[in-house]
Design a protein around this motif. Structure first.
Motif, PDB file in Angstrom:
ATOM      1  N   ASN A   8       2.581  -2.400 -13.746  1.00  0.00           N
ATOM      2  CA  ASN A   8       3.516  -1.877 -14.734  1.00  0.00           C
ATOM      3  C   ASN A   8       3.291  -0.297 -15.128  1.00  0.00           C
ATOM      4  O   ASN A   8       4.209   0.635 -15.337  1.00  0.00           O
ATOM      5  CB  ASN A   8       3.247  -2.496 -16.333  1.00  0.00           C
ATOM      6  CG  ASN A   8       4.476  -1.980 -17.366  1.00  0.00           C
ATOM      7  OD1 ASN A   8       5.631  -2.271 -17.010  1.00  0.00           O
ATOM      8  ND2 ASN A   8       3.973  -1.627 -18.478  1.00  0.00           N
ATOM      9  N   ILE A   9       1.782   0.073 -15.081  1.00  0.00           N
ATOM     10  CA  ILE A   9       1.610   1.711 -15.269  1.00  0.00           C
ATOM     11  C   ILE A   9       2.267   2.395 -14.121  1.00  0.00           C
ATOM     12  O   ILE A   9       3.073   3.429 -14.282  1.00  0.00           O
ATOM     13  CB  ILE A   9       0.187   1.620 -15.289  1.00  0.00           C
ATOM     14  CG1 ILE A   9      -0.648   1.337 -16.692  1.00  0.00           C
ATOM     15  CG2 ILE A   9      -0.132   3.196 -15.166  1.00  0.00           C
ATOM     16  CD1 ILE A   9      -1.988   1.265 -16.565  1.00  0.00           C
ATOM     17  N   LEU A  10       2.137   1.745 -12.781  1.00  0.00           N
ATOM     18  CA  LEU A  10       2.648   2.443 -11.624  1.00  0.00           C
ATOM     19  C   LEU A  10       4.216   2.496 -11.897  1.00  0.00           C
ATOM     20  O   LEU A  10       4.916   3.548 -11.305  1.00  0.00           O
ATOM     21  CB  LEU A  10       2.191   1.678 -10.535  1.00  0.00           C
ATOM     22  CG  LEU A  10       1.013   2.360  -9.707  1.00  0.00           C
ATOM     23  CD1 LEU A  10      -0.213   2.451 -10.838  1.00  0.00           C
ATOM     24  CD2 LEU A  10       0.717   1.894  -8.504  1.00  0.00           C
ATOM     25  N   GLN A  11       4.793   1.550 -12.449  1.00  0.00           N
ATOM     26  CA  GLN A  11       6.193   1.348 -12.431  1.00  0.00           C
ATOM     27  C   GLN A  11       6.778   2.434 -13.462  1.00  0.00           C
ATOM     28  O   GLN A  11       7.803   2.967 -13.384  1.00  0.00           O
ATOM     29  CB  GLN A  11       6.757  -0.083 -12.625  1.00  0.00           C
ATOM     30  CG  GLN A  11       8.187  -0.367 -12.578  1.00  0.00           C
ATOM     31  CD  GLN A  11       8.764  -0.092 -11.164  1.00  0.00           C
ATOM     32  OE1 GLN A  11       8.067  -0.327 -10.411  1.00  0.00           O
ATOM     33  NE2 GLN A  11      10.059   0.409 -11.207  1.00  0.00           N
TER      34      GLN A  11
ATOM     35  N   CYS B 119      -4.246   8.447 -11.741  1.00  0.00           N
ATOM     36  CA  CYS B 119      -3.632   9.331 -10.606  1.00  0.00           C
ATOM     37  C   CYS B 119      -2.084   9.161 -10.946  1.00  0.00           C
ATOM     38  O   CYS B 119      -1.334  10.095 -10.800  1.00  0.00           O
ATOM     39  CB  CYS B 119      -3.849   9.080  -9.468  1.00  0.00           C
ATOM     40  SG  CYS B 119      -5.564   9.430  -8.722  1.00  0.00           S
ATOM     41  N   ALA B 120      -1.572   8.076 -10.985  1.00  0.00           N
ATOM     42  CA  ALA B 120       0.130   7.655 -11.126  1.00  0.00           C
ATOM     43  C   ALA B 120       0.509   8.475 -12.288  1.00  0.00           C
ATOM     44  O   ALA B 120       1.478   9.027 -12.554  1.00  0.00           O
ATOM     45  CB  ALA B 120       0.335   6.269 -11.424  1.00  0.00           C
ATOM     46  N   ILE B 121      -0.429   8.432 -13.499  1.00  0.00           N
ATOM     47  CA  ILE B 121       0.109   9.189 -14.725  1.00  0.00           C
ATOM     48  C   ILE B 121       0.172  10.384 -14.360  1.00  0.00           C
ATOM     49  O   ILE B 121       1.047  11.354 -14.810  1.00  0.00           O
ATOM     50  CB  ILE B 121      -0.689   8.628 -15.854  1.00  0.00           C
ATOM     51  CG1 ILE B 121      -0.419   7.077 -16.247  1.00  0.00           C
ATOM     52  CG2 ILE B 121      -0.491   9.348 -17.131  1.00  0.00           C
ATOM     53  CD1 ILE B 121      -1.547   6.394 -17.492  1.00  0.00           C
ATOM     54  N   GLU B 122      -0.849  10.999 -13.885  1.00  0.00           N
ATOM     55  CA  GLU B 122      -1.147  12.487 -13.743  1.00  0.00           C
ATOM     56  C   GLU B 122      -0.051  13.003 -12.909  1.00  0.00           C
ATOM     57  O   GLU B 122       0.429  14.262 -12.996  1.00  0.00           O
ATOM     58  CB  GLU B 122      -2.515  12.794 -13.102  1.00  0.00           C
ATOM     59  CG  GLU B 122      -3.799  12.612 -14.060  1.00  0.00           C
ATOM     60  CD  GLU B 122      -4.844  12.964 -13.384  1.00  0.00           C
ATOM     61  OE1 GLU B 122      -5.107  12.999 -12.100  1.00  0.00           O
ATOM     62  OE2 GLU B 122      -5.887  12.685 -14.048  1.00  0.00           O
TER      63      GLU B 122
ATOM     64  N   GLN C  73       0.785  -1.129   0.089  1.00  0.00           N
ATOM     65  CA  GLN C  73       0.029   0.055  -0.096  1.00  0.00           C
ATOM     66  C   GLN C  73       0.729   1.178  -0.012  1.00  0.00           C
ATOM     67  O   GLN C  73       0.514   2.121  -0.534  1.00  0.00           O
ATOM     68  CB  GLN C  73      -1.023  -0.069   1.298  1.00  0.00           C
ATOM     69  CG  GLN C  73      -1.849  -1.182   1.028  1.00  0.00           C
ATOM     70  CD  GLN C  73      -2.888  -1.246   2.350  1.00  0.00           C
ATOM     71  OE1 GLN C  73      -3.129   0.012   2.949  1.00  0.00           O
ATOM     72  NE2 GLN C  73      -3.275  -2.410   2.773  1.00  0.00           N
ATOM     73  N   GLU C  74       1.875   1.240   0.811  1.00  0.00           N
ATOM     74  CA  GLU C  74       2.829   2.217   0.626  1.00  0.00           C
ATOM     75  C   GLU C  74       3.561   2.631  -0.510  1.00  0.00           C
ATOM     76  O   GLU C  74       3.770   3.747  -0.927  1.00  0.00           O
ATOM     77  CB  GLU C  74       4.040   2.040   1.850  1.00  0.00           C
ATOM     78  CG  GLU C  74       3.540   2.052   3.218  1.00  0.00           C
ATOM     79  CD  GLU C  74       4.627   1.756   4.109  1.00  0.00           C
ATOM     80  OE1 GLU C  74       5.874   1.564   3.946  1.00  0.00           O
ATOM     81  OE2 GLU C  74       4.095   1.549   5.317  1.00  0.00           O
ATOM     82  N   TRP C  75       3.797   1.602  -1.051  1.00  0.00           N
ATOM     83  CA  TRP C  75       4.433   1.583  -2.755  1.00  0.00           C
ATOM     84  C   TRP C  75       3.216   2.081  -3.663  1.00  0.00           C
ATOM     85  O   TRP C  75       3.577   3.186  -4.466  1.00  0.00           O
ATOM     86  CB  TRP C  75       4.883   0.194  -3.070  1.00  0.00           C
ATOM     87  CG  TRP C  75       5.384   0.315  -4.502  1.00  0.00           C
ATOM     88  CD1 TRP C  75       6.457   0.847  -5.019  1.00  0.00           C
ATOM     89  CD2 TRP C  75       4.632  -0.245  -5.722  1.00  0.00           C
ATOM     90  NE1 TRP C  75       6.766   0.648  -6.266  1.00  0.00           N
ATOM     91  CE2 TRP C  75       5.636  -0.023  -7.204  1.00  0.00           C
ATOM     92  CE3 TRP C  75       3.628  -0.672  -5.938  1.00  0.00           C
ATOM     93  CZ2 TRP C  75       5.249  -0.337  -8.370  1.00  0.00           C
ATOM     94  CZ3 TRP C  75       2.995  -0.819  -7.237  1.00  0.00           C
ATOM     95  CH2 TRP C  75       4.157  -0.759  -8.328  1.00  0.00           C
ATOM     96  N   VAL C  76       2.160   1.928  -3.760  1.00  0.00           N
ATOM     97  CA  VAL C  76       1.084   2.165  -4.453  1.00  0.00           C
ATOM     98  C   VAL C  76       0.874   3.879  -4.190  1.00  0.00           C
ATOM     99  O   VAL C  76       0.662   4.605  -5.155  1.00  0.00           O
ATOM    100  CB  VAL C  76      -0.075   1.412  -4.199  1.00  0.00           C
ATOM    101  CG1 VAL C  76      -1.266   2.241  -5.043  1.00  0.00           C
ATOM    102  CG2 VAL C  76      -0.171   0.049  -4.785  1.00  0.00           C
ATOM    103  N   GLN C  77       0.925   4.147  -2.862  1.00  0.00           N
ATOM    104  CA  GLN C  77       0.552   5.419  -2.316  1.00  0.00           C
ATOM    105  C   GLN C  77       1.942   6.292  -2.955  1.00  0.00           C
ATOM    106  O   GLN C  77       1.540   7.282  -3.372  1.00  0.00           O
ATOM    107  CB  GLN C  77       0.327   5.776  -0.960  1.00  0.00           C
ATOM    108  CG  GLN C  77       0.214   7.055  -0.425  1.00  0.00           C
ATOM    109  CD  GLN C  77      -0.440   6.853   0.894  1.00  0.00           C
ATOM    110  OE1 GLN C  77      -0.675   6.073   1.501  1.00  0.00           O
ATOM    111  NE2 GLN C  77      -0.500   8.171   1.595  1.00  0.00           N
TER     112      GLN C  77
END
Length: 518
Positions: free
Chosen positions: A450-453, A507-510, A18-22
């Motif tokens: 992969n999107i988040l990475q 949100c990650a892309i933004e 969860q910390e990584w995603v955040q």
């Protein structure tokens, strides 16, 4: 990335995940929507006990069904493609079981009687799941039966089966219960019954013994023994296939391994497999009894063997302690084995390395759907393991290029999975939601991670659109379930899960765009 590299692990279930995603999205994870208790491809068994209480009160709990109804279900199964894909009983041997139960006034023992009755109950439970018997012209339409009721009847006899001497009827009953639970989405229960069936098959020697095909199908006593041994071996392969899917989906250890099993394929299996697929593709109404040889099984057995080896080499407890070099060596060897399998498939059925709408499948059918989805799944689970490489996770050089290309193959296989299901939606049979859901859901997770990475990658925007279209596709598949209304809670869980993935990916892309623009 170690928090997202588990085979079936969802990154949000662990605090570090969860910390990584955040950190990648700037958003707090909504654990309510992302179902922290179980993965979205797994359903908890819901017991409908009203019928059971009624049967208990009237003393009818183990009463046999009307024989004529049972015979009609067996005849439909015999003429159905289901007999080839899920060969849970042999026509002649099961007829002997029916005769023994309905004609014998006194059973040899209570344990033998339990196995016989449980086999009949479990068969009817499975038969209740056959919604569309592949349009066979000659197939009868038997009266519907309450699959849950017969499942529970067979389930209640399991303790007596386990206390008696293992028999073909007993192992068929328990294997049928595992299959019923797998198709119904109750994976923990499927794993439980599958483990019991595996132990019984081992006690009967079916994991190593090969039937004498020269003896079958003679009607002599010796021929009968060979027919039993052949059916036991068929049940072994069916349980082997089921186990690989269940272990991958819930991350539990395997019972059947290379070290303990003879994985010699049935004689002539490979040569027959695609010839039979062609026959069924061209003439769905051809009864299975007019064909010869071994069944088709749910998946090409060679792919099940590759899944088994991938699990042992990359995801077992021992595998988690491997060095980067050992891990990458195993990945390369498994990738080579998978490519040899792909090239062995006749050209008209051969999966392409990746799928897009520009390269349509000319032979699209349920056969090709399961073939391609399992091929892409094997690609994903083999190459996804490279994310465990410590040097890559720490951003060190050396193996980074190799790992990145391996991960790219994993993600591309996941994209192909979603695109192919979308293209093949029109050929999917009703009632298949729980059988199929793992493929798109695991693909969605791989793409999301992969999107988040790599949120700044131009492909990320296209991948977000895939997440969005997948929601509608899953809802359409679920609406074709026979009991969609009763299970509407779960489709909401799946829809919430996918919509939260879409929100976080956006949100990650933004976030990456804003940071880059500063």
């Amino acid at each position: 990335m170690s928090v997202v590299s588990q085979l079936t692990g969802i990154p949000f279930l662990l605090p570090e995940g969860q910390e990584w995603v955040q950190s990648r999205t700037g958003q707090k994870v909504d654990v309510e929507k992302l179902s922290p208790t179980r993965p979205p491809w797994e359903k908890q068994r819901a017991l409908n006990s009203c019928a059971m209480f009624s049967d208990l009160q009237t003393g009818a709990i183990f009463d046999l069904p009307d024989r004529a109804v049972l015979e009609l279900h067996l005849e439909r199964y015999r003429l159905s493609l289901m007999q080839s894909i899920f060969p849970i009983v042999d026509q002649e041997l099961f007829q002997e079981t029916i005769d023994a139960v309905y004609q014998k006034p006194q059973p040899d023992s209570c344990y033998a009687e339990s196995s016989l009755r449980a086999c009949i109950f479990a068969f009817l439970a499975f038969s209740s799941l056959i919604m569309n018997p592949c349009n066979e012209v000659k197939a009868p339409t038997p009266p519907p039966v309450d699959g849950e009721r017969y499942f529970m009847k067979a389930h209640l006899l399991v303790p007596q089966i386990l206390q008696g001497t293992p028999t073909l009827d007993g192992v068929q009953a328990i294997a049928s219960l595992a299959l019923f639970e797998l198709v119904s989405g109750s994976l923990q229960s499927a794993n439980y019954f599958g483990t019991l069936a595996a132990r019984m098959l081992s006690m009967l020697g079916a994991h190593t013994s090969l039937p004498d095909e020269t003896e079958y199908p003679k009607t002599s006593a010796r021929g009968h023994h060979s027919r039993v041994q052949r059916q036991l071996r068929i049940i072994f392969w069916l349980c082997f296939t089921i186990e690989k899917d269940v272990c991958i989906r819930i991350g539990q250890p395997q019972m059947f391994t290379d070290e303990n099993c003879d994985l010699t394929l049935p004689p002539g299996y490979v040569e027959q497999l695609y010839a039979d697929m062609q026959v069924h593709h061209c003439a769905e109404e051809l009864p299975r009894n007019e064909l010869t040889g071994y069944p088709l099984f749910p998946v090409d057995l060679r792919l099940s063997v590759i899944k088994s080896r991938a699990y042992s080499a990359l995801y077992s407890f021992k595998a988690l302690k491997k060095t980067d070099a050992e891990l990458l060596k195993d990945i390369r060897e498994l990738d080579d084995e998978l490519e040899r399998w792909r090239m062995s498939v006749p050209l008209e059925w051969r999966p392409t390395l990746s799928f897009s709408h520009e390269t349509p499948d000319p032979n699209v059918s349920m056969h090709s759907v399961m073939l391609r989805l399992n091929y892409h799944l094997c690609m994903t689970i083999i190459h996804q393991a490279s994310s465990r490489c410590k040097s890559w996770a720490k951003g060190q050089g050396g193996v980074m290029d190799g790992v990145s290309s391996s991960l790219a193959l994993s993600v591309e296989a996941s994209r192909s999975t979603l695109l192919y299901i979308e293209a093949a939606e029109h050929v999917l049979v009703d009632g298949i939601f729980w059988t199929l859901i793992f493929y798109p859901m695991s693909a969605l997770l791989a793409i999301f991670c992969n999107i988040l990475q790599n949120p700044s990658d131009p492909q990320a925007t296209k991948d977000v659109r895939l997440l969005r279209t997948a929601t509608g596709m899953l809802e359409r598949l679920f609406s074709r379930q026979p009991f969609a209304v009763a299970e509407i809670v779960h489709i909401k869980l799946v829809a919430d899960f996918v919509s939260e993935l879409y929100r976080l990916a956006t949100c990650a892309i933004e976030k990456a765009w804003n940071e880059h623009s500063r």
